[in-house]
Design a protein around this motif. Structure first.
Motif, short mmCIF file in Angstrom:
data_model
loop_
_atom_site.label_atom_id
_atom_site.label_comp_id
_atom_site.label_asym_id
_atom_site.label_seq_id
_atom_site.Cartn_x
_atom_site.Cartn_y
_atom_site.Cartn_z
N SER A 148 25.71 -56.20 -0.01
CA SER A 148 24.26 -56.38 0.09
C SER A 148 23.59 -55.21 0.81
O SER A 148 24.06 -54.78 1.86
CB SER A 148 23.95 -57.67 0.85
N GLY A 149 22.51 -54.71 0.20
CA GLY A 149 21.77 -53.63 0.82
C GLY A 149 22.15 -52.25 0.31
O GLY A 149 21.37 -51.31 0.42
N ARG A 150 23.33 -52.09 -0.26
CA ARG A 150 23.76 -50.79 -0.77
C ARG A 150 23.29 -50.60 -2.22
O ARG A 150 22.94 -51.56 -2.89
CB ARG A 150 25.29 -50.68 -0.72
N PRO A 151 23.29 -49.35 -2.71
CA PRO A 151 22.88 -49.14 -4.10
C PRO A 151 23.78 -49.92 -5.05
O PRO A 151 24.99 -50.05 -4.82
CB PRO A 151 23.08 -47.63 -4.30
N SER A 152 23.21 -50.45 -6.14
CA SER A 152 24.00 -51.21 -7.12
C SER A 152 25.04 -50.30 -7.78
O SER A 152 24.80 -49.11 -7.96
CB SER A 152 23.07 -51.79 -8.19
N PRO A 153 26.20 -50.88 -8.14
CA PRO A 153 27.28 -50.08 -8.70
C PRO A 153 27.11 -49.86 -10.20
O PRO A 153 26.90 -50.79 -10.95
CB PRO A 153 28.52 -50.93 -8.43
N THR A 154 27.22 -48.62 -10.63
CA THR A 154 27.10 -48.31 -12.05
C THR A 154 28.41 -47.75 -12.59
O THR A 154 28.48 -47.33 -13.74
CB THR A 154 25.96 -47.30 -12.28
N ASP A 155 29.44 -47.78 -11.75
CA ASP A 155 30.76 -47.31 -12.16
C ASP A 155 31.79 -48.10 -11.35
O ASP A 155 31.50 -48.50 -10.22
CB ASP A 155 30.87 -45.81 -11.85
N ALA A 156 32.99 -48.28 -11.92
CA ALA A 156 34.00 -49.09 -11.22
C ALA A 156 34.34 -48.50 -9.85
O ALA A 156 34.65 -49.23 -8.91
CB ALA A 156 35.25 -49.20 -12.09
N SER A 157 34.27 -47.17 -9.73
CA SER A 157 34.61 -46.56 -8.43
C SER A 157 33.66 -47.06 -7.33
O SER A 157 34.06 -47.22 -6.17
CB SER A 157 34.56 -45.03 -8.52
N HIS A 158 32.40 -47.34 -7.68
CA HIS A 158 31.45 -47.86 -6.69
C HIS A 158 31.83 -49.28 -6.26
O HIS A 158 31.67 -49.65 -5.09
CB HIS A 158 30.03 -47.90 -7.25
N VAL A 159 32.33 -50.05 -7.22
CA VAL A 159 32.74 -51.43 -6.92
C VAL A 159 33.96 -51.40 -6.00
O VAL A 159 34.04 -52.15 -5.02
CB VAL A 159 33.07 -52.22 -8.20
N ILE A 160 34.89 -50.50 -6.31
CA ILE A 160 36.10 -50.38 -5.50
C ILE A 160 35.71 -50.00 -4.07
O ILE A 160 36.20 -50.57 -3.09
CB ILE A 160 37.07 -49.36 -6.14
N GLU A 161 34.77 -49.06 -3.95
CA GLU A 161 34.26 -48.62 -2.65
C GLU A 161 33.74 -49.81 -1.83
O GLU A 161 34.01 -49.93 -0.64
CB GLU A 161 33.08 -47.69 -2.95
N ASP A 162 33.00 -50.71 -2.47
CA ASP A 162 32.32 -51.79 -1.74
C ASP A 162 33.14 -53.07 -1.64
O ASP A 162 33.05 -53.79 -0.64
CB ASP A 162 30.99 -52.15 -2.45
N LEU A 163 33.92 -53.39 -2.66
CA LEU A 163 34.46 -54.77 -2.73
C LEU A 163 35.99 -54.86 -2.84
O LEU A 163 36.52 -55.97 -2.97
CB LEU A 163 33.83 -55.51 -3.92
N TYR A 164 36.69 -53.72 -2.77
CA TYR A 164 38.15 -53.80 -2.84
C TYR A 164 38.65 -54.66 -1.69
O TYR A 164 38.22 -54.50 -0.55
CB TYR A 164 38.78 -52.39 -2.79
N GLY A 165 39.53 -55.60 -2.00
CA GLY A 165 40.05 -56.50 -0.97
C GLY A 165 39.22 -57.77 -0.81
O GLY A 165 39.63 -58.70 -0.15
N LYS A 166 38.03 -57.79 -1.42
CA LYS A 166 37.14 -58.96 -1.28
C LYS A 166 37.03 -59.78 -2.55
O LYS A 166 36.41 -60.84 -2.55
CB LYS A 166 35.74 -58.51 -0.85
N VAL A 167 37.54 -59.25 -3.66
CA VAL A 167 37.51 -59.98 -4.93
C VAL A 167 38.91 -60.00 -5.52
O VAL A 167 39.78 -59.24 -5.09
CB VAL A 167 36.52 -59.35 -5.94
N ASP A 168 39.14 -60.87 -6.52
CA ASP A 168 40.48 -60.97 -7.09
C ASP A 168 40.76 -59.88 -8.12
O ASP A 168 41.85 -59.32 -8.16
CB ASP A 168 40.65 -62.36 -7.73
N VAL A 169 39.75 -59.62 -8.95
CA VAL A 169 39.94 -58.63 -10.03
C VAL A 169 38.71 -57.72 -10.10
O VAL A 169 37.58 -58.18 -9.93
CB VAL A 169 40.11 -59.34 -11.40
N ILE A 170 38.96 -56.43 -10.33
CA ILE A 170 37.88 -55.51 -10.67
C ILE A 170 38.21 -54.94 -12.05
O ILE A 170 39.27 -54.34 -12.24
CB ILE A 170 37.75 -54.35 -9.65
N ILE A 171 37.32 -55.19 -13.02
CA ILE A 171 37.51 -54.60 -14.36
C ILE A 171 36.81 -53.25 -14.40
O ILE A 171 35.61 -53.17 -14.15
CB ILE A 171 36.94 -55.50 -15.47
N ASP A 172 37.58 -52.22 -14.69
CA ASP A 172 37.02 -50.88 -14.84
C ASP A 172 36.72 -50.66 -16.32
O ASP A 172 37.63 -50.51 -17.13
CB ASP A 172 38.03 -49.84 -14.32
N GLY A 173 35.44 -50.68 -16.67
CA GLY A 173 35.05 -50.51 -18.06
C GLY A 173 34.17 -49.29 -18.25
O GLY A 173 33.40 -49.22 -19.20
#
Ligand code: TXA
Ligand code: MG
Length: 352
Positions: A148-173
């Motif tokens: 919350s508060g950070r720029p929205s993710p437009t690439d899987a690397s951004h999701v990994i940066e913010d949510l790795y360890g906090k979700v079960d799966v990250i799909i890199d598409g």
């Protein structure tokens, strides 16, 4: 504990989609690409799972979620009324970057809607998102997959940066096409109201519906005393760690002003970032200059905006000076996000 899966969106491997769909069915969290930004999804009917989204993101509980669907029938299930205007809109813009707000049915747990009697629904066009929802067999509640508060993710690397360890799966598409979140339109009143601007613009909506209004809240600096219809719009958003300033005025004056501001900041030992465009970048000699896109192709600016804000963070700049854009068409959505990133800090170039 977080599994990262690469899926080819032009030829999505169904076994991989089914693995992720199974995680959703079991109450897990899956981050997935959509055509707008990445989302962090859970089964909308599973209250515990939806609660976990708020925890993973650090999201305030009073900010409702969008329910993502894969077939129009699901709208009937999630709402008490599917008005004619809403039908016209979804016929034209779904699947795609448009979210409609309608009166919710009792099937939608209040955790999704922050206690409100309305529900936001969207049918994404991204093939991975579409298949994931279809194979899970339930609507998927999904806010943007950023902390919350950070720029929205437009690439899987951004999701990994913010949510790795906090979700079960990250799909890199891969990288998202649009780059800004969906247009949100409230259809619960006589006259439709845009609560959040996006790639489906005011003009496009008016062409289908006639009269459409912009939430007056959109054009104003948020005031904590006003209660916007879209609760999410009141929070500080899209912020990189640097201080962002938008420089406004005629383009030649804007460039001149930014050069001067950058020099002053460099003199006092600050690391400076400049958000430039194809048309202007060669005129800057100072600081970290990043081209956000081409003024002749505003969709390119929309597509890169959040990524560029994150890139300034990676380069550890202290202050960013951003050129401004026209408020028309998709420019309205671009400026809405940029103003939030800047916390509404603006500098007038005129007269300099
Ligand atoms: O493009 C998108 O919409 C992305 C992708 C993942 O689909 N999702 C997204 O979700 O941007 P989120 O949670 O970051 O933003 C949802 C926005 C918030 O501003 C929220 O307040 C508003 O939609 N919203 C959700 N339900 C609402 C409702 N019932 N009434 C009014 N606004 C609502
Ligand atoms: Mg968001």
């Amino acid at each position: 504990m977080t599994k990262v899966i690469r899926i080819d969106r032009y030829n999505p491997e169904i076994e991989l989609i089914d693995y992720a769909a199974e995680v959703i069915k079991k109450g897990g969290l899956v981050a997935f690409p959509t055509e707008t930004v990445y989302g962090i999804g859970a089964n909308s009917f599973d209250e515990e799972a939806v609660k976990r989204i708020f925890i993973a993101k650090g999201r305030p509980q009073d900010n409702p979620l969008i329910l993502h669907i894969a077939s129009i029938d699901q709208v009937y299930d999630l709402t008490v009324e599917f008005p004619e205007k809403a039908k016209k809109l979804v016929q034209k813009f779904w699947p795609g970057p448009l979210t409609i707000v309608l009166k919710k049915s009792s099937k939608v747990p209040y955790i999704n809607t922050a206690g409100m009697d309305t529900v936001a629904i969207r049918m994404p066009s991204n093939s991975i998102a579409h298949l994931l929802i279809k194979r899970a067999g339930v609507p998927i509640s999904a806010p943007s997959a950023n902390v919350s508060g950070r720029p929205s993710p437009t690439d899987a690397s951004h999701v990994i940066e913010d949510l790795y360890g906090k979700v079960d799966v990250i799909i890199d598409g891969g990288k998202c096409d649009v780059g800004l979140e969906s247009t949100v339109v409230d259809l619960t009143d006589e006259i439709p109201v845009i609560l959040r601007p996006g790639a489906v613009t005011l003009n496009m909506l008016q062409e289908v519906l006639g009269e459409v209004r912009l939430d007056p809240f959109l054009l104003k600096k948020p005031d904590m005393d006003i209660k916007p219809k879209s609760p999410g719009m009141k929070y500080k958003h899209y912020s990189p760690r640097a201080e962002v300033y938008i420089v406004k005025g005629p383009l030649d004056k804007v460039v001149k002003k930014i050069k001067q501001l950058a020099k002053n900041q460099l003199k006092i030992g600050k690391k400076v970032g400049i958000m430039a465009t194809v048309q202007t970048s060669t005129q800057y000699e100072e600081g970290e200059v990043i081209v956000v896109g081409d003024r002749e192709k505003p969709e390119s600016i929309a597509k890169n905006l959040f990524e560029v804000l994150r890139e300034f963070d990676r380069r550890e700049v202290d202050v960013v000076f951003a050129e401004s854009f026209d408020y028309d068409e998709i420019g309205l959505a671009i400026m809405n996000r940029l103003e939030k990133a800047a916390g509404y800090k603006e500098i007038e170039a005129e007269g300099s």
